[in-house]
Design an enzyme around this catalytic site. Sequence first.
Site, PDB file in Angstrom:
ATOM      1  N   CYS A   9     -17.087 -28.611   9.087  1.00  0.00           N
ATOM      2  CA  CYS A   9     -18.457 -27.757   8.604  1.00  0.00           C
ATOM      3  C   CYS A   9     -18.485 -27.568   7.255  1.00  0.00           C
ATOM      4  CB  CYS A   9     -18.481 -26.502   9.489  1.00  0.00           C
ATOM      5  SG  CYS A   9     -18.681 -26.475  11.295  1.00  0.00           S
ATOM      6  N   ASP A  32     -13.176 -41.420   4.848  1.00  0.00           N
ATOM      7  CA  ASP A  32     -12.066 -40.596   5.345  1.00  0.00           C
ATOM      8  C   ASP A  32     -10.996 -40.685   4.173  1.00  0.00           C
ATOM      9  OD1 ASP A  32     -10.409 -40.299   8.180  1.00  0.00           O
ATOM     10  OD2 ASP A  32      -9.327 -40.299   6.623  1.00  0.00           O
ATOM     11  N   HIS A  48     -21.780 -27.563  14.818  1.00  0.00           N
ATOM     12  CA  HIS A  48     -20.218 -27.387  15.191  1.00  0.00           C
ATOM     13  C   HIS A  48     -20.121 -27.728  16.583  1.00  0.00           C
ATOM     14  CE1 HIS A  48     -15.953 -26.354  14.920  1.00  0.00           C
ATOM     15  NE2 HIS A  48     -16.160 -25.934  16.063  1.00  0.00           N
ATOM     16  N   ASN A  92     -11.132 -39.389  18.653  1.00  0.00           N
ATOM     17  CA  ASN A  92      -9.595 -38.901  19.056  1.00  0.00           C
ATOM     18  C   ASN A  92     -10.198 -37.192  19.722  1.00  0.00           C
ATOM     19  OD1 ASN A  92      -8.356 -40.934  18.235  1.00  0.00           O
ATOM     20  ND2 ASN A  92      -8.454 -40.068  15.944  1.00  0.00           N
ATOM     21  N   GLY A  98      -4.737 -37.514  19.880  1.00  0.00           N
ATOM     22  CA  GLY A  98      -4.548 -37.675  18.370  1.00  0.00           C
ATOM     23  C   GLY A  98      -5.715 -37.255  17.400  1.00  0.00           C
ATOM     24  N   HIS A 103     -13.671 -30.725  15.036  1.00  0.00           N
ATOM     25  CA  HIS A 103     -15.122 -30.791  14.800  1.00  0.00           C
ATOM     26  C   HIS A 103     -15.374 -32.226  15.295  1.00  0.00           C
ATOM     27  CE1 HIS A 103     -18.999 -29.923  12.450  1.00  0.00           C
ATOM     28  NE2 HIS A 103     -19.243 -31.190  12.758  1.00  0.00           N
ATOM     29  N   HIS A 105     -15.982 -35.940  15.532  1.00  0.00           N
ATOM     30  CA  HIS A 105     -16.230 -37.039  14.586  1.00  0.00           C
ATOM     31  C   HIS A 105     -16.099 -38.334  15.179  1.00  0.00           C
ATOM     32  CE1 HIS A 105     -12.205 -35.465  14.100  1.00  0.00           C
ATOM     33  NE2 HIS A 105     -11.843 -36.766  13.848  1.00  0.00           N
ATOM     34  N   HIS A 107     -15.139 -42.238  13.923  1.00  0.00           N
ATOM     35  CA  HIS A 107     -14.459 -43.042  13.213  1.00  0.00           C
ATOM     36  C   HIS A 107     -15.115 -44.243  13.075  1.00  0.00           C
ATOM     37  CE1 HIS A 107     -10.276 -40.567  12.162  1.00  0.00           C
ATOM     38  NE2 HIS A 107     -10.684 -40.125  13.406  1.00  0.00           N
TER      39      HIS A 107
HETATM   40  P1  5GP Z   1      -8.660 -37.099  13.596  1.00  0.00           P
HETATM   41  O1  5GP Z   1      -7.110 -37.206  13.608  1.00  0.00           O
HETATM   42  O2  5GP Z   1      -8.864 -35.336  13.952  1.00  0.00           O
HETATM   43  O3  5GP Z   1      -9.380 -37.983  14.621  1.00  0.00           O
HETATM   44  O4  5GP Z   1      -9.195 -37.486  12.316  1.00  0.00           O
HETATM   45  C1  5GP Z   1      -9.124 -36.586  11.411  1.00  0.00           C
HETATM   46  C2  5GP Z   1      -9.522 -37.486  10.049  1.00  0.00           C
HETATM   47  O5  5GP Z   1      -9.967 -36.746   8.928  1.00  0.00           O
HETATM   48  C3  5GP Z   1      -8.312 -38.213   9.573  1.00  0.00           C
HETATM   49  O6  5GP Z   1      -8.432 -39.496   9.393  1.00  0.00           O
HETATM   50  C4  5GP Z   1      -7.955 -37.629   8.231  1.00  0.00           C
HETATM   51  O7  5GP Z   1      -7.555 -38.637   7.082  1.00  0.00           O
HETATM   52  C5  5GP Z   1      -9.415 -37.063   7.518  1.00  0.00           C
HETATM   53  N1  5GP Z   1      -9.431 -35.904   6.836  1.00  0.00           N
HETATM   54  C6  5GP Z   1      -8.764 -34.736   6.937  1.00  0.00           C
HETATM   55  N2  5GP Z   1      -9.132 -34.142   6.000  1.00  0.00           N
HETATM   56  C7  5GP Z   1      -9.929 -34.609   5.239  1.00  0.00           C
HETATM   57  C8  5GP Z   1     -10.717 -33.931   4.163  1.00  0.00           C
HETATM   58  O8  5GP Z   1     -10.520 -33.149   3.566  1.00  0.00           O
HETATM   59  N3  5GP Z   1     -11.541 -35.010   3.501  1.00  0.00           N
HETATM   60  C9  5GP Z   1     -11.720 -36.039   4.172  1.00  0.00           C
HETATM   61  N4  5GP Z   1     -12.745 -36.899   3.452  1.00  0.00           N
HETATM   62  N5  5GP Z   1     -11.095 -36.557   5.174  1.00  0.00           N
HETATM   63  C10 5GP Z   1     -10.190 -35.729   5.700  1.00  0.00           C
HETATM   64 ZN    ZN Z   2     -17.300 -27.746  12.443  1.00  0.00          ZN
END
Ligand code: 5GP
Ligand code: ZN
Length: 118
Positions: A9, A32, A48, A92, A98, A103, A105, A107
């Site tokens: 957010c 990322d 959100h 994920n 994973g 929030h 998202h 990939h």
């Molecule tokens: P998840 O594991 O929740 O599917 O993916 C979260 C992703 O967010 C990870 O690939 C991680 O590298 C990325 N990430 C985490 N914190 C930050 C951040 O502060 N900025 C950016 N740009 N990516 C982030």
């Molecule tokens: Zn959020």
Amino acid sequence: MHDSDCLFCKIARGQIPSRKVYEDDEFFAFHDIRPAAPIHFLIVPKAHVASMAHVTEEHAPMLGRMLTLAPRLAAQEGCNPYPEGGFRLVVNTGTEGGQEVHHLHLHVLGGPRPWARG
Ligand code: 5GP
Ligand code: ZN
């Protein structure tokens, strides 16, 4: 609409810096911070939603628009054309799925292999 404790957010509202890929009224996309492929960015809804486990029928149009954005932004960011190129979409969900940031998202990963992870 947003959760003031939520990292994505804050990124979507510009309160935490990121490398922006795209923005409109409904979505924010950014690179990322720890890329797992030569091209790796995330698409998030500005509103959100904690995870795919939280979506209901009312989210269906938003999810459709989010998926539709992916190929457009993948091409914009340099993913090679299908079928030799292409991209991977990943959502994920939950700890065993994973998910680290709660929030929703999407990939988007692409570019020439080998990739760093997976
Ligand atoms: P998840 O594991 O929740 O599917 O993916 C979260 C992703 O967010 C990870 O690939 C991680 O590298 C990325 N990430 C985490 N914190 C930050 C951040 O502060 N900025 C950016 N740009 N990516 C982030
Ligand atoms: Zn959020």
